[in-house]
Design an enzyme around this catalytic site. Structure first.
Site: not given
Ligand SMILES: Cc1cc2nc3c(=O)[nH]c(=O)nc-3n(C[C@H](O)[C@H](O)[C@H](O)COP(=O)(O)OP(=O)(O)OC[C@H]3O[C@@H](n4cnc5c(N)ncnc54)[C@H](O)[C@@H]3O)c2cc1C
Length: 597
Positions: A441
């Protein structure tokens, strides 16, 4: 086996004594929610959580979910029956309008129930939780036809919902989204692409799964401005509402993950699946934000839920485990050693978790009431204040309550010593399950940026100014109350630090955005501490008033006041540290060359 008892009495104190829920009887649904009715509802919900959901928490963690060769997913033993008990009890539609089969009760009751459900079994609670988020989005942005096709079944619980945003190359930055939607010429679209990490994407609990999917219509602009929202059912729905043929969407695999093993985290493959636009073309993020905001608050609640259940188990252990003697001489001389709850450091640990739990619960109830006002009030001015408040508080509730929820699960685990590290005690599961709440989220760093980058300056800072005014007025009105002395002075100081930090951003972050980025997480926590300090001051005032009643209530109110004093003495001073970090700026953080990391 870990224990859990839903904190119904604490919630009733918040609703009746702190936030005076009866004041809102003019809002639709509130007049029916008399204190007796509310208590009866919450006790019934507590029973379901304690007796049906909680016993499946550890077995669900051990069993996990299984994807079968045909792509279907089997959830842990007992989950399906527990979900049926939840839907049979009418919990899914507790606060959904009666028109769609719900009970129309205040949504704050649903938020409270979410805490109980998540404490009892976080993984299981996510199946109905996501469905409620999807219901909220369809209620606001769905067409009349979509609402009547999907909502009654979802409220009944025979169909569940999901949210599909994330793709392998696109998490935080949704502008990179590739899933495409091609018009079929009959009003529907063919959706193709891969979504990952989709919670409850496939399972065996419901007849149909209603996916809300973000995709880009062919030819739409790149970036976030070309994203649309679609409703894509697993089974197509016939004109008479019965289920038709299987749609082109399937679970490709399940993720193996650190916690919430009982929840199916799916890779979802869309292969020309039939979908229908929800809301306007290219305004999908706007529509999905209804679901995301609901989900963000629900995830904040999940953070508290793990802190609460971990705390309850740590207290039971601390009263039972005999090690060492009290620094002031044996308290149980007839036993070989004293229970560890006599030790100041163990008490410090427990009280830091307890004082957070009670303040966080108050913050959630206050936010839940504001959500009801924002959605149900006919008074525009009142609605605007509540909406401002919701915008400001959503990232704080999500970010602060989950960071501290995880930290507190670890603290509670520490009370168990080595036994906390052993799986069969269950503390390890709370830590593992709580960890995801900081990530999904919108990772918490992103919540902090949302607060500082978007919410502070919105409408000329109207929301933050109204928060400052409200807390400032409380301090002024109660400055001379001797009984509140230990609450008002530290709150006033914390508020001062928050105001200084806000001013510092105004003066230093416009020209240099890195100053905002480097200080955002500290600011979010500074804000959260002041908001929880305000909750404690309000609770202290109510507890102080109730003490006079005697009849056994005085001891409970004394405990409340002591817990609050602990927060004020031990947690509020953190605001000074946060301010110092924020005003140190981004110079050192950003000066470090990438290759030096
Ligand atoms: C168990 C689980 C359930 C989930 N359920 C759902 C679901 O039901 N539906 C759905 O759509 N998604 C779901 N997700 C996805 C989840 O919402 C994302 O993993 C999350 O939003 C982060 O995206 P990412 O993993 O690609 O990380 P990234 O976007 O790659 O981010 C990596 C790190 O970089 C930081 N970061 C990235 N961009 C910036 C910025 N501009 N400024 C500062 N910091 C930054 C972030 O804070 C993070 O710490 C789920 C994930 C998991 C693991």
């Amino acid at each position: 086996m870990p224990v859990y008892k839903a904190p119904v009495e604490d919630v009733m104190f918040l609703l009746n004594d702190v936030f005076l829920i009866e004041r809102h009887n003019n809002l639709p649904g509130f007049a029916d929610a008399t204190p007796d009715v509310v208590e009866a509802i919450l006790k019934e919900g507590a029973k379901l959580c304690e007796e049906v959901f909680a016993p499946l928490n550890r077995t669900g963690d051990l069993d996990g979910c299984t994807r079968n060769p045909d792509g279907s997913v089997t959830t842990p033993k007992g989950f399906k029956e527990a979900y049926e008990a939840y839907t049979a009890g009418g919990w899914m539609g507790l606060s959904v309008p009666e028109e769609f089969g719900g009970q129309g009760l205040p949504s704050v009751l649903n938020t409270i129930m979410q805490e109980f459900v998540s404490s009892a079994n976080l993984a299981l609670g996510m199946y109905p939780g996501l469905t409620q988020g999807a219901i909220a989005a369809l209620l606001v942005h769905g067409t009349e036809e979509q609402k009547h096709t999907y909502l009654p079944k979802m409220v009944e619980g025979t169909w569940t919902g999901t949210m599909n945003l994330t793709e392998p190359h696109c998490g935080t930055d949704l502008g990179l989204l590739k899933t495409k939607a091609v018009p079929n010429g009959d009003g529907s679209y063919a959706i193709s692409g891969t979504k990952i990490f989709i919670s409850a994407g496939e399972h065996d609990m419901a007849d149909n799964i209603v996916h809300l999917v973000l995709a880009r219509i062919e030819g739409a602009p790149g970036g976030t401005k070309g994203i649309s929202l679609f409703v894509v059912p697993k089974f197509l729905v016939n004109a008479d509402g019965s289920l038709g043929e299987r749609n082109g969407v399937a679970c490709g695999s399940l993720e193996h993950k650190m916690g919430i093993h009982g929840n199916a985290t799916c890779v979802m493959n869309y292969d020309g699946a039939k979908g229908w636009l929800v809301g306007q073309e290219n305004r999908g993020l706007n529509a999905m934000f209804v679901m995301m905001n609901e989900a963000r608050l629900a995830v904040g609640v999940q953070g508290l839920s793990q802190s609460e259940v971990a705390y309850q188990n740590a207290v039971a252990y601390a009263k039972d485990r005999l090690q060492g003697r009290s620094l002031t001489g044996p308290k149980f001389p007839d036993r070989p050693a004293d229970p560890i709850i006599v030790h100041p450091d163990v008490r410090r640990t427990l009280l830091s978790v307890k004082s957070f739990n009670e303040a966080a619960r108050a913050l959630i109830v206050w936010t839940g009431l504001n959500s009801d006002i924002a959605h149900r009030s006919s008074d525009e001015a009142q609605r605007q204040i509540a909406e401002d408040y919701m915008g400001l508080m959503t990232p704080v509730v999500k970010g602060v309550l989950t960071d501290l929820g995880f930290e507190n699960a670890v603290k509670a685990q520490q009370v168990f010593g080595g036994h906390g590290y052993i799986e069969e005690w269950g503390m390890s599961q709370f830590v593992r399950d709580a960890r995801i709440t900081m990530i999904y989220e919108g990772a918490n760093g992103i919540q902090a940026m949302d607060l500082v980058g978007r919410k502070l300056g919105k409408d000329g800072g109207r929301a933050i100014m109204s928060f400052f005014n409200e807390v400032g007025a409380f301090c002024q009105d109660n400055a001379n109350d001797e009984n509140l002395r230990g609450f008002v002075a530290p709150l006033q100081q914390g508020l001062g630090h928050l105001q200084q930090a806000t001013m510092w951003f105004m003066q230093n972050a416009m020209a240099r955005p890195d100053n905002a980025g480097a200080g955002a997480t500290d600011y979010m926590h500074l804000f959260g501490t002041v908001a929880m300090g305000y909750m404690w001051a309000k609770m202290a005032k109510a507890a102080d008033a109730r003490k006079a009643e005697g009849n056994g209530i005085a001891a409970k109110m004394d405990a409340k006041l002591m817990t609050g004093r602990f927060f004020m003495e031990r947690m509020m001073p953190e605001t000074g540290v946060r301010l110092a970090r924020i005003t140190s700026g981004a110079d050192v953080t950003m000066a470090m060359p990438v290759e030096a990391f």
